[in-house]
Design a protein around this motif. Sequence first.
Motif, PDB file in Angstrom:
ATOM      1  N   ILE A 103       0.836  -1.205   0.000  1.00 39.92           N
ATOM      2  CA  ILE A 103       0.000   0.000   0.000  1.00 39.92           C
ATOM      3  C   ILE A 103       0.872   1.257   0.000  1.00 39.92           C
ATOM      4  CG2 ILE A 103      -1.546   1.404   1.424  1.00 39.92           C
ATOM      5  CD1 ILE A 103      -3.016  -1.127   2.186  1.00 39.92           C
ATOM      6  N   TYR A 104       1.855   1.297   0.900  1.00 41.86           N
ATOM      7  CA  TYR A 104       2.686   2.498   0.996  1.00 41.86           C
ATOM      8  C   TYR A 104       3.534   2.700  -0.249  1.00 41.86           C
ATOM      9  CZ  TYR A 104       1.275   2.850   5.880  1.00 41.86           C
ATOM     10  OH  TYR A 104       0.536   2.983   7.034  1.00 41.86           O
ATOM     11  N   LEU A 105       4.057   1.628  -0.805  1.00 41.73           N
ATOM     12  CA  LEU A 105       4.843   1.761  -2.034  1.00 41.73           C
ATOM     13  C   LEU A 105       3.957   2.203  -3.201  1.00 41.73           C
ATOM     14  CD1 LEU A 105       7.272  -1.310  -1.878  1.00 41.73           C
ATOM     15  CD2 LEU A 105       7.797   1.097  -1.439  1.00 41.73           C
ATOM     16  N   LEU A 106       2.723   1.699  -3.233  1.00 45.61           N
ATOM     17  CA  LEU A 106       1.789   2.106  -4.286  1.00 45.61           C
ATOM     18  C   LEU A 106       1.469   3.590  -4.171  1.00 45.61           C
ATOM     19  CD1 LEU A 106      -0.151   1.386  -6.616  1.00 45.61           C
ATOM     20  CD2 LEU A 106      -1.871   0.837  -4.881  1.00 45.61           C
ATOM     21  N   PHE A 107       1.158   4.046  -2.947  1.00 43.94           N
ATOM     22  CA  PHE A 107       0.873   5.463  -2.753  1.00 43.94           C
ATOM     23  C   PHE A 107       2.072   6.325  -3.137  1.00 43.94           C
ATOM     24  CE2 PHE A 107      -2.434   4.588   0.835  1.00 43.94           C
ATOM     25  CZ  PHE A 107      -3.332   4.144  -0.122  1.00 43.94           C
ATOM     26  N   ALA A 108       3.278   5.888  -2.733  1.00 41.46           N
ATOM     27  CA  ALA A 108       4.495   6.646  -3.065  1.00 41.46           C
ATOM     28  C   ALA A 108       4.690   6.712  -4.576  1.00 41.46           C
ATOM     29  CB  ALA A 108       5.714   6.011  -2.396  1.00 41.46           C
ATOM     30  N   ALA A 109       4.431   5.595  -5.263  1.00 38.75           N
ATOM     31  CA  ALA A 109       4.603   5.556  -6.715  1.00 38.75           C
ATOM     32  C   ALA A 109       3.596   6.475  -7.412  1.00 38.75           C
ATOM     33  CB  ALA A 109       4.462   4.128  -7.226  1.00 38.75           C
ATOM     34  N   ILE A 110       2.342   6.447  -6.955  1.00 35.89           N
ATOM     35  CA  ILE A 110       1.315   7.277  -7.575  1.00 35.89           C
ATOM     36  C   ILE A 110       1.618   8.758  -7.371  1.00 35.89           C
ATOM     37  CG2 ILE A 110      -1.117   7.955  -7.448  1.00 35.89           C
ATOM     38  CD1 ILE A 110      -1.764   5.016  -6.797  1.00 35.89           C
ATOM     39  N   LEU A 111       1.939   9.121  -6.133  1.00 39.72           N
ATOM     40  CA  LEU A 111       2.252  10.523  -5.853  1.00 39.72           C
ATOM     41  C   LEU A 111       3.519  10.954  -6.575  1.00 39.72           C
ATOM     42  CD1 LEU A 111       1.439  10.769  -2.031  1.00 39.72           C
ATOM     43  CD2 LEU A 111       0.021  11.471  -3.956  1.00 39.72           C
ATOM     44  N   GLY A 112       4.509  10.052  -6.627  1.00 41.94           N
ATOM     45  CA  GLY A 112       5.744  10.363  -7.332  1.00 41.94           C
ATOM     46  C   GLY A 112       5.522  10.584  -8.814  1.00 41.94           C
ATOM     47  N   ALA A 113       4.644   9.776  -9.417  1.00 39.62           N
ATOM     48  CA  ALA A 113       4.318   9.947 -10.837  1.00 39.62           C
ATOM     49  C   ALA A 113       3.678  11.307 -11.080  1.00 39.62           C
ATOM     50  CB  ALA A 113       3.386   8.829 -11.300  1.00 39.62           C
ATOM     51  N   GLY A 114       2.831  11.732 -10.154  1.00 42.21           N
ATOM     52  CA  GLY A 114       2.221  13.051 -10.277  1.00 42.21           C
ATOM     53  C   GLY A 114       3.257  14.161 -10.189  1.00 42.21           C
ATOM     54  N   LEU A 115       4.209  14.010  -9.268  1.00 40.36           N
ATOM     55  CA  LEU A 115       5.256  15.028  -9.124  1.00 40.36           C
ATOM     56  C   LEU A 115       6.068  15.171 -10.402  1.00 40.36           C
ATOM     57  CD1 LEU A 115       6.528  14.226  -5.516  1.00 40.36           C
ATOM     58  CD2 LEU A 115       5.284  16.274  -6.242  1.00 40.36           C
ATOM     59  N   LEU A 116       6.340  14.056 -11.078  1.00 38.24           N
ATOM     60  CA  LEU A 116       7.097  14.108 -12.322  1.00 38.24           C
ATOM     61  C   LEU A 116       6.350  14.895 -13.400  1.00 38.24           C
ATOM     62  CD1 LEU A 116       8.500  10.456 -12.501  1.00 38.24           C
ATOM     63  CD2 LEU A 116       9.743  12.551 -11.910  1.00 38.24           C
ATOM     64  N   ARG A 117       5.046  14.979 -13.258  1.00 40.19           N
ATOM     65  CA  ARG A 117       4.228  15.732 -14.217  1.00 40.19           C
ATOM     66  C   ARG A 117       3.903  17.134 -13.697  1.00 40.19           C
ATOM     67  NH1 ARG A 117      -0.801  12.118 -15.900  1.00 40.19           N
ATOM     68  NH2 ARG A 117      -1.033  13.902 -17.325  1.00 40.19           N
ATOM     69  N   LEU A 122      -1.875  14.556  -4.211  1.00 33.36           N
ATOM     70  CA  LEU A 122      -2.319  14.500  -2.817  1.00 33.36           C
ATOM     71  C   LEU A 122      -3.406  15.548  -2.570  1.00 33.36           C
ATOM     72  CD1 LEU A 122      -1.632  13.093  -0.069  1.00 33.36           C
ATOM     73  CD2 LEU A 122      -0.129  15.043   0.390  1.00 33.36           C
ATOM     74  N   GLN A 123      -3.351  16.644  -3.303  1.00 36.72           N
ATOM     75  CA  GLN A 123      -4.335  17.709  -3.150  1.00 36.72           C
ATOM     76  C   GLN A 123      -5.746  17.228  -3.450  1.00 36.72           C
ATOM     77  OE1 GLN A 123      -3.412  21.139  -5.511  1.00 36.72           O
ATOM     78  NE2 GLN A 123      -5.134  22.342  -4.768  1.00 36.72           N
ATOM     79  N   LEU A 124      -5.875  16.275  -4.374  1.00 35.40           N
ATOM     80  CA  LEU A 124      -7.190  15.764  -4.727  1.00 35.40           C
ATOM     81  C   LEU A 124      -7.857  15.073  -3.541  1.00 35.40           C
ATOM     82  CD1 LEU A 124      -6.342  14.214  -8.222  1.00 35.40           C
ATOM     83  CD2 LEU A 124      -7.398  16.448  -7.739  1.00 35.40           C
ATOM     84  N   VAL A 125      -7.038  14.532  -2.630  1.00 32.62           N
ATOM     85  CA  VAL A 125      -7.560  13.787  -1.488  1.00 32.62           C
ATOM     86  C   VAL A 125      -7.761  14.676  -0.270  1.00 32.62           C
ATOM     87  CG1 VAL A 125      -7.122  11.832   0.057  1.00 32.62           C
ATOM     88  CG2 VAL A 125      -6.389  11.719  -2.336  1.00 32.62           C
ATOM     89  N   THR A 141       3.539  16.878  -0.839  1.00 29.58           N
ATOM     90  CA  THR A 141       3.502  15.622  -1.587  1.00 29.58           C
ATOM     91  C   THR A 141       4.877  14.955  -1.592  1.00 29.58           C
ATOM     92  OG1 THR A 141       1.708  16.433  -2.992  1.00 29.58           O
ATOM     93  CG2 THR A 141       2.965  14.562  -3.806  1.00 29.58           C
ATOM     94  N   LYS A 142       5.936  15.740  -1.804  1.00 31.08           N
ATOM     95  CA  LYS A 142       7.295  15.182  -1.768  1.00 31.08           C
ATOM     96  C   LYS A 142       7.587  14.564  -0.403  1.00 31.08           C
ATOM     97  CE  LYS A 142       9.113  18.485  -5.141  1.00 31.08           C
ATOM     98  NZ  LYS A 142       9.991  19.664  -5.346  1.00 31.08           N
ATOM     99  N   ARG A 143       7.154  15.237   0.640  1.00 33.01           N
ATOM    100  CA  ARG A 143       7.391  14.723   1.994  1.00 33.01           C
ATOM    101  C   ARG A 143       6.585  13.450   2.238  1.00 33.01           C
ATOM    102  NH1 ARG A 143       7.314  20.446   5.479  1.00 33.01           N
ATOM    103  NH2 ARG A 143       9.164  21.336   4.477  1.00 33.01           N
TER     104      ARG A 143
END
Length: 208
Positions: A103-117, A122-125, A141-143
Amino acid sequence: MAGKKISPWVKGALDWGPLVAFFIAFNRLKDGHYEILGRDYSGFIVATALFVPLIAISTFLLWRLTGKLSPMQIATLVLVLIFGGLSVWLNDPVFFKMKPTIIYLLFAAILGAGLLRGKAWLQLVMDEAIPMEHAGWMILTKRFVALFIALAIANEIVWRTMSDSVWVDFKTFGLPIILIGFILSQSKLFERYGIEKPKADEDGQGDA
């Protein structure tokens, strides 16, 4: 569909009830072995078998009462059903213990993908609860990405090196306390980038 407000007590009970029930069930059953349909199960597996339908029911009730679910709630439910179900089906607690890591790795990956764009997903939530400027959401989000990676590593260390009881305590109390402490520690960020919500028209009238 717009979300509906419900009592914080009801929401808290639905959010935390299944985890508390798992904690109580595990501590009552952990020393025993139970034969069900001809198979021998540990107390850990029996507690997991109780937790999986409980979180499904609580998530369904949250959806019915509020009219919406966050992406994190949906992802958590899906992973609980998959990994909790595998643990019960294969009679192996390892899958359920790995669930927080995934779960934590998935959340990190999703948020990280957003940061790259250049986006702070995280703001959506959390934007409704903590309105901030975009720059603040990018920093937060980075934190959170760093936090989720750290929690995934911590979960792996705990379940691989310590007893079931220690891991259950860590999951039930340690992880939530760390998350709450982390959010509280961001108060300076909230003060710097926070914005006030526009007040609703006191007369309840809008433009025609």
